[in-house]
Design a protein around this motif. Structure first.
Motif, mmCIF file in Angstrom:
data_model
loop_
_atom_site.group_PDB
_atom_site.id
_atom_site.type_symbol
_atom_site.label_atom_id
_atom_site.label_comp_id
_atom_site.label_asym_id
_atom_site.label_seq_id
_atom_site.Cartn_x
_atom_site.Cartn_y
_atom_site.Cartn_z
ATOM 1 N N ALA A 78 0.838 -1.211 0.000
ATOM 2 C CA ALA A 78 0.000 0.000 0.000
ATOM 3 C C ALA A 78 0.872 1.260 0.000
ATOM 4 O O ALA A 78 0.524 2.268 -0.624
ATOM 5 N N LYS A 79 2.000 1.202 0.687
ATOM 6 C CA LYS A 79 2.896 2.368 0.762
ATOM 7 C C LYS A 79 3.588 2.620 -0.578
ATOM 8 O O LYS A 79 3.753 3.762 -0.999
ATOM 9 N N GLN B 282 2.344 1.780 -3.434
ATOM 10 C CA GLN B 282 1.286 2.306 -4.307
ATOM 11 C C GLN B 282 1.027 3.788 -4.031
ATOM 12 O O GLN B 282 0.740 4.556 -4.949
ATOM 13 N N GLU B 283 1.152 4.162 -2.769
ATOM 14 C CA GLU B 283 0.947 5.565 -2.424
ATOM 15 C C GLU B 283 2.038 6.441 -3.062
ATOM 16 O O GLU B 283 1.747 7.516 -3.594
ATOM 17 N N ARG C 132 1.310 9.377 -5.707
ATOM 18 C CA ARG C 132 1.728 10.759 -5.407
ATOM 19 C C ARG C 132 2.670 11.289 -6.478
ATOM 20 O O ARG C 132 2.575 12.455 -6.870
ATOM 21 N N GLU D 271 8.378 12.747 -2.446
ATOM 22 C CA GLU D 271 7.200 11.887 -2.238
ATOM 23 C C GLU D 271 7.576 10.608 -1.481
ATOM 24 O O GLU D 271 6.819 10.150 -0.618
ATOM 25 N N VAL E 153 5.993 9.705 2.340
ATOM 26 C CA VAL E 153 5.324 8.435 2.683
ATOM 27 C C VAL E 153 6.150 7.666 3.725
ATOM 28 O O VAL E 153 5.602 7.073 4.645
#
Ligand SMILES: *Cc1c(COP(=O)(O)O)cnc(C)c1O
Length: 249
Positions: A165-166, A168-169, A173, A241, A245
């Protein structure tokens, strides 16, 4: 090569993305019996579609010429081996008409003359992005071995052991700021992110070490239309970015 030579295995090198690269001063595509290069749109030389092979073996080349669809005009092929190489092969080899046409060859020849210069321009861009992202907490730069002369037409770096998930974040971004990263860890292949287990026509065993790398690797093309300032800007965006994160994690 040592392993394959020891086992009597012939090596055909897929050099679609290493055209112009060297290992210990030796060009990729010259270790095995055949080196294959693609010249479709995304490669180091671009003829829209197409490709070529190189070999020092006259029999292999004679077969390739026949397969490509020379009919009995192989004598006109200026890079073909002598007539003796075709003596039997011409009767035994089917014609699959995989010819490169003159128009494509004409588009490629000036690019071939400029290949080394273009490789250096890719590497300047690669080094600009690499220098800009190096040292970002949570991000691993891929250290290149001394023996390698790479062609940095794309760059990869790792967010090793990050939660999906990180990663993907980070991708989302960066995309929102115009920096398109490709991630090889998603369950479904998209665009060019297919991997060994994406294809169902052949069985594959799970490869834990590869999966760890694929789960953390991000990839970006570096077209020559990017200026060095563009590359520095892209690196600043990635650094910011990834940093944001990573800090929140
Ligand atoms: C692009 C690529 C291919 C395929 O080339 P095509 O001309 O699209 O068939 C094969 N192998 C590698 C490593 C590539 O990068």
């Amino acid at each position: 090569m040592a392993v394959c030579n020891g086992l009597g295995v012939q090596v055909i090198e897929d050099c679609a993305h290493t055209m112009g690269a060297l290992w210990n001063g030796r060009l990729s595509g010259t270790e095995g019996i055949i080196g294959c290069y693609s010249t479709q749109t995304y490669k180091h030389m671009n003829s829209g579609e197409g490709g070529l092979l190189v070999t020092r073996d006259p029999e292999v080349m004679a077969r390739a010429v026949m397969l490509s669809g020379s009919y009995m005009l192989y004598g006109k092929h200026t890079a073909a081996p002598g007539a003796e190489a075709f003596a039997d092969i011409r009767y035994e080899t089917p014609n699959v008409s995989g010819r490169m046409d003159h128009l494509r060859a004409a588009i490629l020849r000036p690019q071939l003359a400029r290949l080394s210069e273009q490789c250096e321009r890719w590497n300047e861009r690669y080094r600009a992005v690499e220098a800009g992202v190096r040292g970002t907490p949570g991000l691993t730069v891929v250290e290149r071995p001394e023996a390698e002369y790479y062609v940095g037409s794309s760059i990869q770096f790792l967010l090793l052991d990050w939660a999906s998930a990180k990663v993907q974040e980070v991708v989302a971004r960066c995309a929102a700021r115009g920096v398109e990263l490709k991630w090889f860890g998603a369950g479904e292949p998209v665009g060019f992110t297919s991997r060994y287990d994406s294809w169902r026509y052949a069985p594959s065993e799970r490869m834990a070490k590869s999966d760890r790398i694929l789960g953390g690797i991000l990839d970006m093309r570096l077209p020559l239309t990017f200026s060095l300032e563009d590359c520095a800007q892209i690196a600043r965006i990635i650094r910011a970015e990834v940093g944001a994160v990573h800090q929140a994690a």
